[in-house]
Design an enzyme around this catalytic site. Sequence first.
Site, mmCIF file in Angstrom:
data_model
loop_
_atom_site.group_PDB
_atom_site.id
_atom_site.type_symbol
_atom_site.label_atom_id
_atom_site.label_comp_id
_atom_site.label_asym_id
_atom_site.label_seq_id
_atom_site.Cartn_x
_atom_site.Cartn_y
_atom_site.Cartn_z
ATOM 1 N N GLY A 16 74.285 45.321 33.202
ATOM 2 C CA GLY A 16 74.412 43.875 33.094
ATOM 3 C C GLY A 16 73.738 43.177 34.251
ATOM 4 O O GLY A 16 72.566 42.831 34.212
ATOM 5 N N THR A 75 84.453 42.501 33.377
ATOM 6 C CA THR A 75 84.434 42.009 34.759
ATOM 7 C C THR A 75 85.829 42.029 35.400
ATOM 8 O O THR A 75 86.841 42.043 34.713
ATOM 9 C CB THR A 75 83.879 40.583 34.797
ATOM 10 O OG1 THR A 75 84.604 39.798 33.858
ATOM 11 C CG2 THR A 75 82.400 40.561 34.456
ATOM 12 N N ALA A 87 82.050 32.665 34.592
ATOM 13 C CA ALA A 87 83.037 32.195 33.622
ATOM 14 C C ALA A 87 82.259 31.345 32.628
ATOM 15 O O ALA A 87 82.332 30.121 32.625
ATOM 16 C CB ALA A 87 84.150 31.396 34.286
ATOM 17 N N CYS A 111 87.762 39.890 28.012
ATOM 18 C CA CYS A 111 87.141 38.841 28.811
ATOM 19 C C CYS A 111 88.196 38.118 29.627
ATOM 20 O O CYS A 111 89.142 37.554 29.068
ATOM 21 C CB CYS A 111 86.413 37.840 27.929
ATOM 22 S SG CYS A 111 85.625 36.550 28.906
ATOM 23 N N ILE A 114 83.676 48.930 32.415
ATOM 24 C CA ILE A 114 84.685 47.910 32.454
ATOM 25 C C ILE A 114 84.065 46.541 32.158
ATOM 26 O O ILE A 114 82.871 46.336 32.368
ATOM 27 C CB ILE A 114 85.387 47.852 33.839
ATOM 28 C CG1 ILE A 114 84.368 47.659 34.968
ATOM 29 C CG2 ILE A 114 86.192 49.117 34.064
ATOM 30 C CD1 ILE A 114 84.949 47.520 36.363
ATOM 31 N N GLY A 150 79.449 48.669 34.994
ATOM 32 C CA GLY A 150 79.963 48.016 36.196
ATOM 33 C C GLY A 150 79.166 48.380 37.428
ATOM 34 O O GLY A 150 79.311 49.463 37.979
ATOM 35 N N GLY A 175 78.472 43.410 39.094
ATOM 36 C CA GLY A 175 77.457 43.790 40.064
ATOM 37 C C GLY A 175 77.960 44.783 41.107
ATOM 38 O O GLY A 175 79.046 45.350 40.963
ATOM 39 N N SER A 191 78.909 38.286 23.081
ATOM 40 C CA SER A 191 80.099 38.315 22.224
ATOM 41 C C SER A 191 80.137 37.096 21.311
ATOM 42 O O SER A 191 79.889 35.975 21.744
ATOM 43 C CB SER A 191 81.367 38.343 23.075
ATOM 44 O OG SER A 191 81.446 39.529 23.813
HETATM 45 C C1 LIG Z 1 77.016 36.259 32.831
HETATM 46 C C2 LIG Z 1 77.846 37.313 32.187
HETATM 47 C C3 LIG Z 1 78.324 37.142 30.899
HETATM 48 C C4 LIG Z 1 79.104 38.111 30.283
HETATM 49 N N1 LIG Z 1 79.525 37.929 29.000
HETATM 50 C C5 LIG Z 1 80.189 38.931 28.361
HETATM 51 C C6 LIG Z 1 80.532 38.826 26.997
HETATM 52 O O1 LIG Z 1 80.220 37.856 26.324
HETATM 53 N N2 LIG Z 1 81.212 39.858 26.416
HETATM 54 C C7 LIG Z 1 81.555 40.977 27.105
HETATM 55 O O2 LIG Z 1 82.151 41.895 26.540
HETATM 56 N N3 LIG Z 1 81.236 41.118 28.415
HETATM 57 C C8 LIG Z 1 80.569 40.118 29.056
HETATM 58 N N4 LIG Z 1 80.216 40.283 30.378
HETATM 59 C C9 LIG Z 1 80.595 41.507 31.084
HETATM 60 C C10 LIG Z 1 79.461 42.534 31.084
HETATM 61 O O3 LIG Z 1 79.165 42.962 29.787
HETATM 62 C C11 LIG Z 1 79.830 43.745 31.953
HETATM 63 O O4 LIG Z 1 80.973 44.345 31.420
HETATM 64 C C12 LIG Z 1 80.094 43.368 33.392
HETATM 65 O O5 LIG Z 1 79.175 42.384 33.823
HETATM 66 C C13 LIG Z 1 80.012 44.552 34.355
HETATM 67 O O6 LIG Z 1 78.738 45.138 34.355
HETATM 68 P P1 LIG Z 1 77.589 44.804 35.464
HETATM 69 O O7 LIG Z 1 78.206 45.020 36.805
HETATM 70 O O8 LIG Z 1 76.484 45.759 35.147
HETATM 71 O O9 LIG Z 1 77.201 43.396 35.253
HETATM 72 C C14 LIG Z 1 79.434 39.293 31.001
HETATM 73 C C15 LIG Z 1 78.952 39.474 32.293
HETATM 74 C C16 LIG Z 1 78.170 38.518 32.897
HETATM 75 C C17 LIG Z 1 77.679 38.748 34.302
#
Ligand SMILES: Cc1cc2nc3c(=O)[nH]c(=O)nc-3n(C[C@H](O)[C@H](O)[C@H](O)COP(=O)(O)O)c2cc1C
Lengths: 239, 239, 310, 310
Positions: free
Chosen positions: C270, C198, C73, C134, C196, C248, C222, C49
Amino acid sequence: MPTVHNLPQPFKIAEVIEESYRVKTFVLEGSFEAEPGQFVMLWLPGVDEKPFSLVNSNPVTLTVARVGPFTSELHRRKPGDTLWLRGPFGNGFTLEGEHLLLIGGGYGVAPLLFLARKAREGGRRVSVVIGASTARDVILAEDFLALGCHVIIATEDGSRGFRGKAPEVAEELLRDINPDALYACGPGGMLEAVRMMAGRRGLPVQLSYESYIRCAIGVCGSCQRSGWLVCRDGPVRRA
Amino acid sequence: MPTVHNLPQPFKIAEVIEESYRVKTFVLEGSFEAEPGQFVMLWLPGVDEKPFSLVNSNPVTLTVARVGPFTSELHRRKPGDTLWLRGPFGNGFTLEGEHLLLIGGGYGVAPLLFLARKAREGGRRVSVVIGASTARDVILAEDFLALGCHVIIATEDGSRGFRGKAPEVAEELLRDINPDALYACGPGGMLEAVRMMAGRRGLPVQLSYESYIRCAIGVCGSCQRSGWLVCRDGPVRRA
Amino acid sequence: MKREPDLSVELCGIRLRNPLILASGILGTGPDLLVRVARAGAGAVTTKSCSLKPRKGHPNPTVLDWGHGLINAVGLANPGLEEMSRIIAQAKELLKPLGVPLIASIFGGKTEEFAALARKLNSLPDFIEVNISCPNVEAEMGRPFATDARMAARVTAAVREASQVPVIVKLSPNVTDIAYIARAVEEAGADAISAINTVSGMVIDIHSGRPVLANRIGGISGPAIKPIALRCIYEITRVVKVPVIGIGGVTSGKDALEMIMAGATAVGIGSAVYYRGVEAFGQIAGEMRDLMAELGYETLAEVRGLAHRA
Amino acid sequence: MKREPDLSVELCGIRLRNPLILASGILGTGPDLLVRVARAGAGAVTTKSCSLKPRKGHPNPTVLDWGHGLINAVGLANPGLEEMSRIIAQAKELLKPLGVPLIASIFGGKTEEFAALARKLNSLPDFIEVNISCPNVEAEMGRPFATDARMAARVTAAVREASQVPVIVKLSPNVTDIAYIARAVEEAGADAISAINTVSGMVIDIHSGRPVLANRIGGISGPAIKPIALRCIYEITRVVKVPVIGIGGVTSGKDALEMIMAGATAVGIGSAVYYRGVEAFGQIAGEMRDLMAELGYETLAEVRGLAHRA
Ligand SMILES: Cc1cc2nc3c(=O)[nH]c(=O)nc-3n(C[C@H](O)[C@H](O)[C@H](O)COP(=O)(O)O)c2cc1C
Ligand SMILES: Cc1cc2nc3c(=O)[nH]c(=O)nc-3n(C[C@H](O)[C@H](O)[C@H](O)COP(=O)(O)OP(=O)(O)OC[C@H]3O[C@@H](n4cnc5c(N)ncnc54)[C@H](O)[C@@H]3O)c2cc1C
Ligand SMILES: Cc1cc2nc3c(=O)[nH]c(=O)nc-3n(C[C@H](O)[C@H](O)[C@H](O)COP(=O)(O)OP(=O)(O)OC[C@H]3O[C@@H](n4cnc5c(N)ncnc54)[C@H](O)[C@@H]3O)c2cc1C
Ligand SMILES: Cc1cc2nc3c(=O)[nH]c(=O)nc-3n(C[C@H](O)[C@H](O)[C@H](O)COP(=O)(O)O)c2cc1C
Ligand code: FES
Ligand code: FES
């Protein structure tokens, strides 16, 4: 014995055997580690999920009496259809003694067949009293015979084998059979009768109880009997 | 090499060794499995968390140069204080060849000491060029000597050992030393010089890179260098 | 004989060879890294982002594995629009021959910032994803827009107005009624929804008696959040018509199919990059194909929304 | 020499020998079972939530282990107030010699039902816990009261008015701002707050293409939700003065201490009974003592809220 499947897993039906006008055995494709006396939760998506004892774990086999909506639906399933199982759950029977007397009532004979197989594999002698209300309700007699068990049939109306309830018949024959351990599975009254008999004779006894199962994993409290959990502490219990 | 600690774990400081006016070695109580070249994330609660190479994994040992706020805070910690580590992370050095030449600049010598120990344990010959800007910045020379390494010191002002940058000095001596594999850790310019030298001589070379580390586990993208992740694909890379 | 399963999907008129999309904030920091993810098998990739101005983000620790998932974070560290535009332009060039579309994720503190970002990005990316969800910059910026239907709709409308390309709005699970917010952004003109982001959480270290993240509170991702994500996708797709990117806890082909059964059109990946490396994309796509063959599905259209059946 | 760590805590003027409370809905179905949990080491026990009339609950499957926690939609099956009063009376009698207080959990579809339950239970239990947060009966009863501050406050005030014993209000994590709801129920007279109830989620079986729970949507508990629970406790205890029972994913002494560091006064234990059996209570208490000794704490008062320090 750890749970092999925490979530329902699909098993194809390999074969359906009609044991009686209202009991069918479902032999499934696949196997997992389990002990006699353990049970599985059988899920029919969109219908319900109910507990059934294992009759065999390799291949996974269940023997089911048609008693209500779920078992009726299950009885409509054919070879090639899929059943979903999670489990096995609970504590099963422990082998003890050299000559086991098994007493089963209704579909309660099902888990005893699994027990008989294990006991015979270990070279033990096995006698079994198969209880039923009438001749056409007697199930699995051939299977016990094929394992080399001594089979006694007890029907309440005397239409096949001895007349009387399974525990009564067992007690009458007890001196002749002379077992060194008792095992029973069936309705509550039957279990109580066997428990009393074992007490009188000073014989070790293992009983498989039933109760309303929801979680099957010892958290919801649905299956409790005076603080004891059928799904986790049981279903098999030493009296 | 799996990560032993995913969350920061407390380690008590057993000993603090002053290597120079601005470099301290922290010997901790405890150990874990790790390879030379791997790094840990060191957390000081309420301060920050930063990457440091392992100088030893049993006991866990770090050698830290005071360069900014975090390392200054860390230098104030005494034996008995607690440091929090997660890791180890990344891919370390692979032992190859029978005579290794290690080239370190600044605190870059730290992981090379771990590598030298492993190489010596395996009976390999090890030569090391310790680079520093001036005599008082030279660190760990005694430790390499104690391991039975051939130690060459290079200072930019010539105040100790050879005058010049570590890669220049290494290249001058290369014919005499005649190593069959090169290893380097230090500032970017130094790594580039070693990489060129290895290319010219057709020698295998492993370089340990740095970059801004956040997650240390290959997800945040902070440490990327042209699509390559220092924390997960590195920090060690074959040129 | 069944045909080889076809994983391709269409998102707002743009074809993806498979439904697996690199989620924002994971590896989306540079053109080469985005291309590496595309080569590893992603159907589309999303950038980290980006805000108008560069942001340093929070101090470390910023990302941790707490056992059943990650918590982060990062605080939206990013180099700002100017540098990100260069990254996007380069990435776009390199991705074109691979046929992998690029999604640019944007965020701001005010509605006008979102609009300005969309306007300036112009048609550089193939999609714009509006990150109004976020959970990790609350101290600085207040509650995310995605927690308020009116605010969410306003940002959506402003970006929709400013953008040359399809607009995806990314929702937060940290709300009482995600379906309500989804409907609001759909009405405001969102071309697609992703969900979603996080789940707000905290990890505490008992030895120091402190939250481990420097920001104290962070976002969980995760395996732990997969059932939450599936429920959100199910609830959203019950009420909206626009396509939904389900994100998610997806780490396997099985997970991805579950997400599509819940109603998703595409699937964000992610944290799986942590568990399986960049190779996750190709592996998950392969597992999807194998499972579809086993279950007798030829296209994802047959799979989509199955869990909604009576 | 440090003294042996003391685990006792006071909750609304009632002393618990340790802070570990059997959470509602786990094993709370009969007097013998409640006593068994007390003997196993619980500091207090909570009954299954009870309604005025008996409820059959949802068909099976109702509770599942999905890998990182449980998901349940039991649907508040319970034998109704009359039978539950007998259970509570018997349990109370058996628990008295053990010095383990009893918490009666109640719920209803309307404010008046809650009040009637509290009135009729009178001073039978030591506490009343008001379950306004079950996510699994939404189809039938609408969104839980705990998702709306005004409704939550109204139920709280009605029960507070009707109850002879301290009133604990149980909150839901499925809200945009749990601290806001917490403040509302505190102002309405709650003597304590418990949080969290389960997190709304869904598990899908890809072979049938169906949600596995008969109710489709259910509540997630166990390890996966611990960071969510810690964050909620942290947010709540930042703004309320009443004691908070921290519930969610606690399966070890370490988890329990984290919950207290987040600000909790006592700690609810639910799914841990699945992972470790009824013995969980004694084991967790033992682990807490060992850790406190190692970390140099003598009382839980020293531990409470540590994570809030600047
Ligand atoms: C380290 C990290 C950084 C993230 N940074 C962003 C971000 O900059 N913008 C955003 O929309 N989501 C961000 N997310 C959220 C992910 O895009 C995603 O929505 C979330 O991790 C759930 O998916 P997952 O379980 O496959 O990781 C971030 C997630 C992680 C783990
Ligand atoms: C540990 C255990 C092992 C069992 N093993 C077998 C077996 O091997 N073969 C077999 O035919 N049956 C077995 N049963 C019984 C079987 O679960 C019931 O017959 C079945 O659930 C009936 O469902 P239904 O809808 O057909 O009938 P219903 O009309 O719903 O009920 C008929 C009877 O089954 C009981 N029952 C219904 N649901 C449950 C439930 N969730 N848990 C427990 N009992 C229930 C009812 O109390 C009633 O007595 C076992 C039960 C238990 C507890
Ligand atoms: C893989 C790796 C291994 C390292 N091993 C050692 C070691 O064994 N001994 C040692 O003394 N130092 C080592 N470092 C460098 C060490 O991390 C920095 O010196 C430290 O972070 C400086 O923090 P500071 O607050 O004291 O200084 P700052 O003023 O914050 O920064 C000084 C320098 O450190 C760099 N730095 C700061 N934060 C980070 C970060 N999060 N990741 C990477 N670099 C950062 C800055 O870019 C700058 O160049 C290593 C770095 C990496 C990436
Ligand atoms: C099977 C099951 C049934 C539950 N029933 C209730 C209930 O009746 N009333 C209630 O307030 N909470 C109920 N809960 C929620 C728990 O009390 C607790 O808040 C939640 O499980 C989180 O704690 P845990 O992670 O320790 O399980 C139930 C939880 C489970 C797993
Ligand atoms: S069925 Fe839930 S505890 Fe036994
Ligand atoms: S530091 Fe996050 S990817 Fe390397």
